[in-house]
Scaffold this motif. Sequence first.
Motif, short mmCIF file in Angstrom:
data_model
loop_
_atom_site.label_atom_id
_atom_site.label_comp_id
_atom_site.label_asym_id
_atom_site.label_seq_id
_atom_site.Cartn_x
_atom_site.Cartn_y
_atom_site.Cartn_z
N PRO A 117 -10.79 -2.26 -20.19
CA PRO A 117 -10.12 -1.80 -21.42
C PRO A 117 -8.65 -2.18 -21.43
O PRO A 117 -8.01 -2.29 -20.38
CB PRO A 117 -10.33 -0.28 -21.39
N SER A 118 -8.13 -2.35 -22.63
CA SER A 118 -6.70 -2.66 -22.78
C SER A 118 -5.87 -1.41 -22.95
O SER A 118 -4.63 -1.49 -22.92
CB SER A 118 -6.50 -3.57 -24.00
N SER A 119 -6.50 -0.27 -23.13
CA SER A 119 -5.76 0.98 -23.27
C SER A 119 -5.25 1.44 -21.92
O SER A 119 -5.72 1.02 -20.86
CB SER A 119 -6.66 2.06 -23.89
N ALA A 120 -4.26 2.32 -21.94
CA ALA A 120 -3.64 2.81 -20.71
C ALA A 120 -4.62 3.66 -19.91
O ALA A 120 -5.43 4.41 -20.47
CB ALA A 120 -2.40 3.62 -21.04
N SER A 121 -4.56 3.56 -18.59
CA SER A 121 -5.42 4.33 -17.71
C SER A 121 -4.91 5.76 -17.59
O SER A 121 -3.76 6.06 -17.92
CB SER A 121 -5.45 3.68 -16.33
N ARG A 160 -15.96 -0.48 -27.96
CA ARG A 160 -17.02 -1.23 -27.29
C ARG A 160 -16.53 -2.64 -27.01
O ARG A 160 -16.00 -3.32 -27.90
CB ARG A 160 -18.28 -1.27 -28.14
N ALA A 161 -16.71 -3.10 -25.79
CA ALA A 161 -16.23 -4.43 -25.42
C ALA A 161 -16.97 -5.52 -26.17
O ALA A 161 -16.38 -6.51 -26.63
CB ALA A 161 -16.36 -4.62 -23.91
N PRO A 213 -11.87 4.65 -24.24
CA PRO A 213 -11.17 3.40 -23.93
C PRO A 213 -11.17 2.45 -25.11
O PRO A 213 -12.06 2.49 -25.97
CB PRO A 213 -11.96 2.84 -22.74
N VAL A 214 -10.18 1.58 -25.15
CA VAL A 214 -10.05 0.59 -26.22
C VAL A 214 -10.11 -0.80 -25.58
O VAL A 214 -9.40 -1.08 -24.62
CB VAL A 214 -8.73 0.77 -26.99
N TYR A 215 -10.98 -1.64 -26.13
CA TYR A 215 -11.14 -3.02 -25.64
C TYR A 215 -10.58 -3.99 -26.68
O TYR A 215 -10.69 -3.76 -27.89
CB TYR A 215 -12.61 -3.33 -25.37
N THR A 216 -9.99 -5.07 -26.19
CA THR A 216 -9.36 -6.07 -27.05
C THR A 216 -9.90 -7.45 -26.73
O THR A 216 -10.00 -7.82 -25.56
CB THR A 216 -7.83 -6.05 -26.87
N ALA A 217 -10.24 -8.19 -27.77
CA ALA A 217 -10.72 -9.56 -27.61
C ALA A 217 -10.02 -10.44 -28.64
O ALA A 217 -9.76 -10.01 -29.76
CB ALA A 217 -12.24 -9.63 -27.79
N THR A 218 -9.73 -11.69 -28.25
CA THR A 218 -8.97 -12.59 -29.11
C THR A 218 -9.65 -13.96 -29.19
O THR A 218 -10.05 -14.52 -28.16
CB THR A 218 -7.54 -12.77 -28.59
N ARG A 260 -13.20 -19.32 -28.14
CA ARG A 260 -13.97 -18.16 -28.57
C ARG A 260 -13.49 -16.90 -27.84
O ARG A 260 -12.98 -16.97 -26.72
CB ARG A 260 -15.46 -18.36 -28.29
N ALA A 261 -13.66 -15.77 -28.50
CA ALA A 261 -13.34 -14.49 -27.86
C ALA A 261 -14.45 -14.14 -26.87
O ALA A 261 -15.64 -14.24 -27.20
CB ALA A 261 -13.20 -13.39 -28.91
N VAL A 262 -14.09 -13.74 -25.69
CA VAL A 262 -15.05 -13.34 -24.67
C VAL A 262 -15.02 -11.82 -24.53
O VAL A 262 -14.02 -11.17 -24.83
CB VAL A 262 -14.74 -14.01 -23.32
N GLU A 263 -16.12 -11.28 -24.09
CA GLU A 263 -16.22 -9.83 -23.93
C GLU A 263 -15.28 -9.36 -22.83
O GLU A 263 -15.39 -9.82 -21.68
CB GLU A 263 -17.65 -9.44 -23.61
N PRO A 264 -14.33 -8.50 -23.12
CA PRO A 264 -13.36 -8.06 -22.08
C PRO A 264 -14.06 -7.25 -21.01
O PRO A 264 -14.94 -6.43 -21.29
CB PRO A 264 -12.35 -7.23 -22.87
N ALA A 265 -13.63 -7.46 -19.76
CA ALA A 265 -14.21 -6.73 -18.64
C ALA A 265 -13.57 -5.37 -18.42
O ALA A 265 -14.19 -4.47 -17.86
CB ALA A 265 -14.10 -7.56 -17.36
#
Length: 218
Positions: free
Chosen positions: A164-168, A122-123, A47-52, A157-162
């Motif tokens: 994944p941003s990748s497709a299921s 990793r988130a 999985p891929v996690y995204t934070a901004t 601030r960027a928060v830890e994503p709960a």
Amino acid sequence: MTDNPTRPHRRSSALHRARTLPPWSLLAAGALTGGLLGGAYGALKPPVYTATAYVVAVPTEKSDPASALGFAQAYGRVATQLAVLGDAQVWAGVPVKTLQGAVRTATSPDAPMVSITATSSRADLASDMANAVSRALTRHAAEAKATTNVELEPFARAVEPAEPSSASPAMTGLVGASAGGLLGGLLLLVRPKDNRREAGRPAAVPSPALAADAHGPL
């Protein structure tokens, strides 16, 4: 060296079976195969996690909002340069090469804001990298404040994503099924026709009325 007399027979039998398959079978087989492959890809791929994180350019008393907007565009390009990432690697705990491949920035033509987005398997690392680059960029702008009359301030601030941003796997399976069905449809269009069926059909005999119209009155 002898020829194999059964090989042409096997090829003709395979072609015959391909010609006699019902049209929907190719579509179903393609959709099923594509769905299975797409679902497996989504399940096996990490999985891929995204934070901004966001920073905003603020003008000092010696500047104006237009200058702040212009410097926000400039800082958006500077954020991924070695001068900034070299400081960010200390707080992120990853090499510069990792930051170069994982961090992207974006700016707006209407607002003096810079978004810093990081992706990772990793988130927690995704949020750490985004915040580290945001911090390094803010400090870099503070050192040039006397010259630019513009400073960068943290906006969010960027928060830890709960999640994944990748497709299921369900989504990748659906995409694979659609692609497989499309491929099955293309194979259906180029599938060889059974010429023996056409040759075995009796020739159409025109009716007396059509024959009279074609040849005219006797």
